[in-house]
Design an enzyme around this catalytic site. Structure first.
Site, PDB file in Angstrom:
ATOM      1  N   HIS B 140       0.875  -1.171   0.000  1.00 21.23           N
ATOM      2  CA  HIS B 140       0.000   0.000   0.000  1.00 21.23           C
ATOM      3  C   HIS B 140       0.917   1.228   0.000  1.00 21.23           C
ATOM      4  O   HIS B 140       2.034   1.171   0.504  1.00 21.23           O
ATOM      5  CB  HIS B 140      -0.826  -0.061   1.290  1.00 21.23           C
ATOM      6  CG  HIS B 140      -1.914   0.959   1.403  1.00 21.23           C
ATOM      7  ND1 HIS B 140      -1.668   2.265   1.768  1.00 21.23           N
ATOM      8  CD2 HIS B 140      -3.259   0.862   1.255  1.00 21.23           C
ATOM      9  CE1 HIS B 140      -2.812   2.920   1.827  1.00 21.23           C
ATOM     10  NE2 HIS B 140      -3.798   2.100   1.516  1.00 21.23           N
ATOM     11  N   ASP B 217       3.167  -4.104   8.026  1.00 21.78           N
ATOM     12  CA  ASP B 217       1.893  -3.401   7.883  1.00 21.78           C
ATOM     13  C   ASP B 217       0.792  -4.433   8.144  1.00 21.78           C
ATOM     14  O   ASP B 217       0.574  -5.332   7.330  1.00 21.78           O
ATOM     15  CB  ASP B 217       1.814  -2.827   6.462  1.00 21.78           C
ATOM     16  CG  ASP B 217       0.421  -2.342   6.079  1.00 21.78           C
ATOM     17  OD1 ASP B 217      -0.545  -2.572   6.844  1.00 21.78           O
ATOM     18  OD2 ASP B 217       0.291  -1.748   4.994  1.00 21.78           O
ATOM     19  N   GLN B 220      -4.365  -5.284   6.880  1.00 23.99           N
ATOM     20  CA  GLN B 220      -5.266  -6.321   6.361  1.00 23.99           C
ATOM     21  C   GLN B 220      -5.069  -7.658   7.073  1.00 23.99           C
ATOM     22  O   GLN B 220      -5.793  -8.615   6.805  1.00 23.99           O
ATOM     23  CB  GLN B 220      -5.048  -6.518   4.850  1.00 23.99           C
ATOM     24  CG  GLN B 220      -5.219  -5.268   4.003  1.00 23.99           C
ATOM     25  CD  GLN B 220      -6.654  -4.773   3.948  1.00 23.99           C
ATOM     26  OE1 GLN B 220      -7.590  -5.494   4.323  1.00 23.99           O
ATOM     27  NE2 GLN B 220      -6.836  -3.544   3.496  1.00 23.99           N
ATOM     28  N   LYS B 243     -10.558  -1.104  10.286  1.00 24.33           N
ATOM     29  CA  LYS B 243     -10.719  -2.285   9.433  1.00 24.33           C
ATOM     30  C   LYS B 243     -11.019  -3.540  10.241  1.00 24.33           C
ATOM     31  O   LYS B 243     -11.185  -4.613   9.680  1.00 24.33           O
ATOM     32  CB  LYS B 243      -9.449  -2.507   8.601  1.00 24.33           C
ATOM     33  CG  LYS B 243      -9.165  -1.400   7.583  1.00 24.33           C
ATOM     34  CD  LYS B 243      -8.021  -1.799   6.680  1.00 24.33           C
ATOM     35  CE  LYS B 243      -7.329  -0.629   6.012  1.00 24.33           C
ATOM     36  NZ  LYS B 243      -8.106   0.046   4.978  1.00 24.33           N
ATOM     37  N   CYS B 382      -4.870   2.454  -3.561  1.00 24.96           N
ATOM     38  CA  CYS B 382      -3.638   3.002  -2.965  1.00 24.96           C
ATOM     39  C   CYS B 382      -2.450   2.087  -3.215  1.00 24.96           C
ATOM     40  O   CYS B 382      -1.583   1.942  -2.364  1.00 24.96           O
ATOM     41  CB  CYS B 382      -3.804   3.262  -1.473  1.00 24.96           C
ATOM     42  SG  CYS B 382      -5.043   4.481  -1.085  1.00 24.96           S
TER      43      CYS B 382
END
Lengths: 131, 423
Positions: B140, B217, B220, B243, B382
């Site tokens: 991302h 990261d 997700q 999220k 993104c």
């Protein structure tokens, strides 16, 4: 859907008019819609009297952005530059003939944005007028 | 138990039967929503932002109705209550990723801010000419742009691990980049476009062997997978609240304590100081050194409630349900003519299916699906470098979460067929 994707929009998207490039254009501008990645280049040839005698666009993107460009090319061919400079967001919406929400507005207005950028040069118009 | 197969003979992940998923769905008030007149909403955009269960909404509302005051300041009843709720939430959010201590859990606005914090604090103090940072083409923008900005300032080398045609990180290139002894290696837990689940522990071991620190990261990953930062062995792990059933405006950065202790503050102001004189200041203890100014208190309370909600469901159950919905959708969409799915097969992905339909631009597809009440994401998500690599301007993405059902995915498939007929 009949509203947003009326036949003329699909037709211009699938069979774009004046698609390609011009030899020796007098005006050329490129821009993209960073929100969704639509891309557009517009080229113009203008005669001594300031009448647009040649138009071409190239790009990739959604049906709304590309149909808007294709329709705009037809509209401005043989018009005077001075006349085209007065085009506004309302003229584009009338030309498209569809209701457009705030998110897709950037797709619809990309053609006018690139055109104005090409005629006036970068940053010489208010981006807000297209919002 | 026999492995269920669809018509193509593809294996389908088994449905999770531990929980009553219809009851889980009913805990999300927005699932009652009708759109486009009277069509029940089909929300397939949870990878952009998930919906919220009543437990989270009520925790935030209760906080504002009964206990709101500023935190870590007053000694009156409400300030103490607010501080207690704020800190309990930090523990809950840390427990979700098995952080050893809530002292190592810094509240941030979102994953993006967590990565920017590491770049602005650790990066500015530790990176310079001759150093190398490795990130990947799968990231991302939030795990690319902060490093590009810092690179312009500090002049280190920034290298990218490419993505294979199957949608995995190129392990050969990863290995050869480790030979350059990078100081930091950054990658995503789960790709927000391809759905690829990266082998975090393996990559981390390889990076550590080369002497690098590892930043992951988790935007997700945390919503769908049981995450254990200690078992994964990483050094920095960031995730967003919104999220994973929490509110917007809050997330968590976990980092190993000795790293946080050595890192300089990245924002100055109230809360983050121990002592201020006009000659200079001394910094507060962890994690407050990194939390300048009045924080997002209600949002933190919501984050803690979301973490508690997920832990109550059990992240193993959540992961099974997400895997099932993902493979169900993969198999449904794979049967649509002219549709290409991006990324690896259903058993190697989590939470989402991105795709491209011949002749139909993703924006137009999304607009047509919206008229059927189906919400998907269209665009570059993104991740422009990844789309350039895939030679696509944009893609469509359907993503799934706790509340989604097979019949909603069927409505997606029917909507795509309808869009294909229009174009």
């Amino acid at each position: 859907m009949d509203q947003l994707y009326r036949e003329a929009i699909i037709d211009h998207y699938k069979y774009p008019r004046h698609h390609g490039s011009l030899e020796d254009p007098d005006y050329k501008a490129h821009d993209l819609n960073p929100f969704c990645g639509d891309e557009l280049t517009i080229e113009l040839k203008v005669d001594e009297d300031g009448i647009i005698r040649g138009v071409a666009f190239d790009g990739k993107g959604c049906a709304i952005s590309q149909a808007s460009a294709s329709m705009l090319m037809e509209e401005i061919l043989h018009e005077s530059l001075d006349e085209v400079k007065t085009w506004t967001r309302e003229d584009i919406l009338d030309m498209l003939g569809i209701e457009i929400g705030p998110v897709r507005m950037k797709c619809a207005m990309l053609s006018l944005k690139v055109l104005k950028k090409g005629i006036y040069g970068l940053d010489q118009f208010e981006e807000e007028e297209l919002d | 138990m026999a492995i269920p197969r669809n018509l193509n003979g593809r294996a389908v992940a088994a449905a999770d039967e531990t929980l009553d998923w219809a009851a889980v769905r009913s805990q999300f008030p927005i699932m009652e929503r009708k759109v486009q007149g009277d069509i029940p909403l089909v929300y397939l955009d949870s990878a952009a932002s998930s919906q919220k269960p009543a437990a989270v909404l009520e925790a935030m509302s209760r906080y504002y109705r009964t206990s709101h005051a500023n935190v870590h300041r007053g000694v009156h009843t409400l300030s103490e209550e607010a501080t207690a709720l704020y800190e309990e939430a930090r523990q809950s959010a840390g427990r979700l990723i098995n952080a050893p201590s809530s002292r190592e859990c810094v509240y941030v606005r979102n994953t993006t801010e967590g990565i920017n914090l590491v770049a602005g604090s650790w990066g500015r103090a530790n990176l310079g000419p001759g150093d190398t940072v490795v990130t990947t083409a799968m990231e991302h923008h939030s795990n690319i742009v902060p490093w590009q900005i810092l690179q312009a300032e500090r002049g280190f080398d920034l290298r990218y691990v490419p993505v294979t045609p199957e949608g995995h990180l190129d392990r050969d290139v990863f290995g050869s980049l480790m030979a350059e002894e990078p100081k930091l290696v950054c990658f995503t837990h789960v790709s927000n476009v391809l759905g690829t689940v990266n082998p975090v522990a393996e990559l981390t071991a390889e990076a550590h062997a080369a002497g690098a620190l590892v930043l992951v990261d988790g935007a997700q990953g945390v919503p769908h997978l049981p995450v254990d930062v200690q078992a994964l062995g990483v050094d920095f792990y960031a995730y967003s609240g919104h999220k994973m059933c929490g509110p917007t405006g809050i997330g968590l950065l976990w980092a190993r304590r000795e790293l946080l202790q050595a890192m300089p503050p990245w924002m100055g102001g109230g809360e983050m100081i121990r002592e201020v004189t006009l000659e200079g200041s001394r910094w507060n203890e962890l994690p407050y050194k990194f939390e300048a100014g009045t924080p997002a208190i209600a949002e933190a309370v919501g984050l803690g409630a979301a973490a508690a909600y997920l832990m109550d469901l059990g992240m193993d159950n959540v992961a099974r349900h997400s895997a099932y919905l993902t493979s169900y959708a993969y198999n449904q969409l794979a049967e649509i003519e002219g549709l290409q799915i991006l990324g690896p097969g259903p058993e190697e992905r989590m939470g989402l299916v991105s795709f491209h339909v011949d002749e139909v631009h993703p924006h137009d597809l999304s607009a047509i699906l919206d008229l059927d009440g189906v919400a998907i994401r269209a665009g570059h998500h993104c991740a422009q470098p990844l789309h350039r690599f895939l030679d696509l301007v944009a893609s469509a993405r359907a993503s799934f979460y706790l509340y989604n059902t097979e019949s909603e995915i069927d409505r997606l498939a029917a909507g795509i067929e309808r869009a294909r007929r229009i174009f």
